[in-house]
Design a protein around this motif. Sequence first.
Motif, PDB file in Angstrom:
ATOM      1  N   GLN A  47       0.827  -1.204   0.000  1.00 39.87           N
ATOM      2  CA  GLN A  47       0.000   0.000   0.000  1.00 39.87           C
ATOM      3  C   GLN A  47       0.863   1.257   0.000  1.00 39.87           C
ATOM      4  O   GLN A  47       0.524   2.251  -0.642  1.00 39.87           O
ATOM      5  CB  GLN A  47      -0.913   0.017   1.233  1.00 39.87           C
ATOM      6  CG  GLN A  47      -2.046  -0.983   1.132  1.00 39.87           C
ATOM      7  CD  GLN A  47      -2.916  -0.948   2.376  1.00 39.87           C
ATOM      8  OE1 GLN A  47      -2.450  -1.198   3.474  1.00 39.87           O
ATOM      9  NE2 GLN A  47      -4.183  -0.637   2.210  1.00 39.87           N
ATOM     10  N   ASN A  63      -5.233   4.973  -2.392  1.00 43.82           N
ATOM     11  CA  ASN A  63      -6.545   4.892  -3.037  1.00 43.82           C
ATOM     12  C   ASN A  63      -7.407   6.105  -2.735  1.00 43.82           C
ATOM     13  O   ASN A  63      -8.561   5.985  -2.312  1.00 43.82           O
ATOM     14  CB  ASN A  63      -7.282   3.617  -2.617  1.00 43.82           C
ATOM     15  CG  ASN A  63      -6.678   2.399  -3.267  1.00 43.82           C
ATOM     16  OD1 ASN A  63      -6.085   2.484  -4.343  1.00 43.82           O
ATOM     17  ND2 ASN A  63      -6.810   1.267  -2.612  1.00 43.82           N
ATOM     18  N   LEU A 157      -4.424  -8.278   9.707  1.00 42.77           N
ATOM     19  CA  LEU A 157      -5.878  -8.204   9.845  1.00 42.77           C
ATOM     20  C   LEU A 157      -6.317  -6.774  10.153  1.00 42.77           C
ATOM     21  O   LEU A 157      -7.337  -6.301   9.648  1.00 42.77           O
ATOM     22  CB  LEU A 157      -6.339  -9.155  10.958  1.00 42.77           C
ATOM     23  CG  LEU A 157      -5.989 -10.630  10.720  1.00 42.77           C
ATOM     24  CD1 LEU A 157      -6.363 -11.457  11.938  1.00 42.77           C
ATOM     25  CD2 LEU A 157      -6.699 -11.163   9.492  1.00 42.77           C
ATOM     26  N   ALA A 159      -4.710  -3.995   9.310  1.00 46.33           N
ATOM     27  CA  ALA A 159      -4.553  -3.187   8.099  1.00 46.33           C
ATOM     28  C   ALA A 159      -5.727  -3.431   7.147  1.00 46.33           C
ATOM     29  O   ALA A 159      -6.257  -2.500   6.540  1.00 46.33           O
ATOM     30  CB  ALA A 159      -3.232  -3.511   7.411  1.00 46.33           C
ATOM     31  N   ALA A 160      -6.148  -4.692   7.041  1.00 50.58           N
ATOM     32  CA  ALA A 160      -7.273  -5.017   6.159  1.00 50.58           C
ATOM     33  C   ALA A 160      -8.560  -4.388   6.689  1.00 50.58           C
ATOM     34  O   ALA A 160      -9.354  -3.823   5.930  1.00 50.58           O
ATOM     35  CB  ALA A 160      -7.426  -6.536   6.036  1.00 50.58           C
ATOM     36  N   THR A 163      -8.491  -0.601   6.139  1.00 51.71           N
ATOM     37  CA  THR A 163      -8.630  -0.273   4.729  1.00 51.71           C
ATOM     38  C   THR A 163     -10.071  -0.421   4.268  1.00 51.71           C
ATOM     39  O   THR A 163     -10.634   0.466   3.620  1.00 51.71           O
ATOM     40  CB  THR A 163      -7.702  -1.170   3.885  1.00 51.71           C
ATOM     41  OG1 THR A 163      -6.353  -0.894   4.251  1.00 51.71           O
ATOM     42  CG2 THR A 163      -7.893  -0.899   2.400  1.00 51.71           C
ATOM     43  N   ILE A 164     -10.703  -1.522   4.642  1.00 51.78           N
ATOM     44  CA  ILE A 164     -12.079  -1.743   4.189  1.00 51.78           C
ATOM     45  C   ILE A 164     -13.018  -0.764   4.877  1.00 51.78           C
ATOM     46  O   ILE A 164     -13.982  -0.280   4.286  1.00 51.78           O
ATOM     47  CB  ILE A 164     -12.479  -3.220   4.408  1.00 51.78           C
ATOM     48  CG1 ILE A 164     -13.528  -3.626   3.377  1.00 51.78           C
ATOM     49  CG2 ILE A 164     -12.984  -3.499   5.805  1.00 51.78           C
ATOM     50  CD1 ILE A 164     -12.993  -4.439   2.276  1.00 51.78           C
TER      51      ILE A 164
END
Lengths: 269, 107
Positions: A47, A63, A157, A159-160, A163-164
Amino acid sequence: MNDGTFYGGGGGFLAGGSPFGSGSGSPGGGQRRGAAAQSLRPTTIKQLLNATQMHSEADWTINDIEVGQVSVVAQVISVQVQTTNCQYVLDDGTGQLQARKWVEADNENEEEKTGGIIENTYVRVLGNLKFFNNRKQINATHILPVKDPHEAQFHILEAATVTIALEKGLPRPGEQKPAVANGHANSSAYTAQSHTGAMNSQFAHLPELQRRIVEFIMSQPAKEEGVHVGAIARAVGGQAHAISEALDRLMDEGHVFTTIDDSHFKVSI
Amino acid sequence: MSELVSPRVNAARIGDYIGRTVRLTGKIVKTEHDTLILQASDGGEVQVRLLRDADVGSPYIEVIGSVLDASTLKMQAFINLGENLDMKLVNDVVELWHDPRFSKMFL
């Protein structure tokens, strides 16, 4: 950790203060510029390698979402001690990136300079993304050895999750879909969302009665003295002592406070 | 950049990466002089050809290595992970890593 307190105030943790503000699909809407710089976001190295900035002084974005300080957990590939700084090559499996930590030049003790960091161990690195000699690197404020191997798993986990949550909004208990699910909100949907959305994220974890009290107080016109307990009782209904108990609990947890006397309440935001 | 990527895998996924570098977290089942058998997070066993002088100590390790075939890794480096590790968590992370919804983050 319960979701409510974890994300509740959100301020420093998720970039952009409210995840609904930055995640609701208005890229480039820099109305909150600077807020991201105060936040610390867990990321993968990939990222960071894909992060961009408009110009050399601008905030980095991942993003289209601004990012301030970052936190990475990665394997140390190499350690290079120099006079004024230490350089580390980091690899978290998604890519490699160099981190640099500045140290006191007059410190002769090599081990103190590296903080005891050695190759082929996991470290957590906190810092800012920077260009140095035309290469991206992390200007590290902290480099800490990872002592529990679960931290590396946790970081992925986390970071995911972050991000979501930034891209799609947070899931809210008891609701089918987050209000921001459709990124192209028209103006009326947006006003509704900015009100209830922010509210729900912060108070969604409260018990039914307490949540309705908070929602009622927030729905009232903003007045210096807040809302009288009688008005709350009329709006919420039910038994007086249940309402008074709920108010006590809300005060204990700092969600509401009394104003001119013990019968007037405001919501702390 | 792609040569610097080392996806987290379990035994079942190794076969998808023949000739490439992966990260395999597992528990040492047994050690011979130049190989060891690692039980991966999905329960499958993988043979690891050790680096010379690799001082593999703790029962749980992460091996960074190139995939020779669907059940054999050639070690490039390893990380000691100690004596306790939740292998179900490790396996969930492997699967998340390969989840297309997170393709911008990992693979």
